[in-house]
Design a protein around this motif. Structure first.
Motif, short mmCIF file in Angstrom:
data_model
loop_
_atom_site.label_atom_id
_atom_site.label_comp_id
_atom_site.label_asym_id
_atom_site.label_seq_id
_atom_site.Cartn_x
_atom_site.Cartn_y
_atom_site.Cartn_z
N VAL A 70 0.86 -1.18 0.00
CA VAL A 70 0.00 0.00 0.00
C VAL A 70 0.89 1.23 0.00
O VAL A 70 1.77 1.36 0.86
CB VAL A 70 -0.93 0.03 1.23
N ASN A 71 0.69 2.12 -0.97
CA ASN A 71 1.39 3.40 -0.99
C ASN A 71 0.54 4.47 -0.33
O ASN A 71 -0.61 4.68 -0.72
CB ASN A 71 1.71 3.83 -2.42
N THR A 72 1.11 5.16 0.68
CA THR A 72 0.34 6.20 1.36
C THR A 72 0.22 7.47 0.53
O THR A 72 -0.66 8.29 0.79
CB THR A 72 0.96 6.55 2.73
N HIS A 73 1.09 7.66 -0.45
CA HIS A 73 0.99 8.77 -1.41
C HIS A 73 2.06 8.55 -2.47
O HIS A 73 2.81 7.57 -2.41
CB HIS A 73 1.12 10.14 -0.74
N HIS A 74 2.14 9.45 -3.44
CA HIS A 74 2.94 9.17 -4.63
C HIS A 74 4.41 9.54 -4.53
O HIS A 74 5.21 9.14 -5.39
CB HIS A 74 2.35 9.92 -5.83
#
Length: 303
Positions: A70-74
């Motif tokens: 899971v990426n919390t943002h880019h």
């Protein structure tokens, strides 16, 4: 071994935080949840070398490599290592995170061309969501929540309700200066209210040591300070850089990366001028002013 070596913090029998000191530019945190059969990884790292260290740290605990990332943002410090976990793992992120990551590409190489990023393949989320998503790593429930525009337009919080643990991504910097130029100051304040509502006792920030919910108040205090500073400077017709240069940081002087103040003021000024929250700012202008606040040079990327 140097004091800046990454380290693991066991938060629960099946939950670890992966902390990269000192949490400065490009030194983010990650974490993983595993029952010994299924592993969920939250964020990766900025360079090939650091992502390989993260892989080794996961395996050293005796659990398998992740099936889900899971990426919390880019931003690249949280996503550049994605490619070292696929195709075995599916990468998940907010729909806007995918769009922003695609548009950003290798932007960190452009900002810090002297950093040894290694063989980094931009690896986008292949599964996206819009509001909320529930995942399961063995018997552990992980709720992935979009807080709205905050640090970026595509942030995700990962909440483990049964364990009282929340991974905030860069909604929270512990010991470092918050940074909202790519998102929204007002939205970041709303995101803090959301984080409080989760009632987690353990907070894994995007950067800096694992902490507790008091970090939400500390972050809000800083963002309120930026809000007041922007109102005053904007009313006087000062530029964000002029306002930042004359600011008294007071209690916030001890925070790392104080040069981010001018980037935050650019965002606060934009919100006072009225475009939609998260409207793009000119990154060249923002980082030129950050360099000006840092003695004329961009701050070092220690990744």
């Amino acid at each position: 071994m140097p004091a800046t070596d990454p380290y693991l913090v066991r938060l629960a029998p099946e939950v670890h935080a992966y902390v990269q000191p000192d949490g400065g530019w490009c030194l983010n945190n990650a974490g993983f949840v595993s029952d010994g059969e299924t592993t969920l990884l939250i964020d990766t790292a900025a360079t090939e070398h650091r992502a390989l260290l993260l892989r080794e740290a996961i395996l050293a605990t005796g659990v398998p490599l992740p099936r889900i990332v899971v990426n919390t943002h880019h931003h690249g410090d949280h996503t550049y290592g994605n490619g070292l976990f696929v195709p075995e793992a599916t990468v998940i992120g907010h729909a806007t995170c995918r769009d922003e990551q695609s548009a950003a590409g290798h932007e960190l190489r452009l900002v810090w061309p002297g950093t040894g990023f290694g063989d980094i393949r931009i690896t986008l989320p292949t599964m996206t969501y819009h509001d909320r998503l529930t995942l399961h790593a063995g018997g552990t429930e992980a709720r992935v929540i979009h807080p709205g525009v905050a640090h970026t337009r595509g942030d995700s919080i990962v909440h483990l309700p049964e364990r009282g643990i929340v991974f905030t991504g860069d909604l929270v910097f512990n010991g470092g200066t918050p940074f909202v130029s790519a998102g929204s100051l007002r939205g970041s304040l709303r995101a803090l209210d959301l984080l409080r509502s989760l009632d987690a006792s353990v907070v894994v920030p995007g950067h800096g040591p694992v902490t507790d919910p008091s970090v939400f108040d500390a972050t809000e205090d800083y963002l309120r300070y930026v809000t007041d500073l922007a109102l005053e400077g904007h009313a006087k017709g000062l530029t964000p850089l002029e306002t930042a240069r004359t600011a008294d940081l007071g209690e916030f002087a001890a925070l790392r990366e104080s040069e981010r103040l001018v980037g935050n003021l650019h965002r606060a000024y934009a919100e006072l001028d009225g475009p939609p929250e998260g409207s793009p700012l000119d990154p060249v202008t923002v980082f030129t002013d950050i360099a000006a606040m840092n003695g004329g040079a961009l701050p070092a990327c220690d990744a």
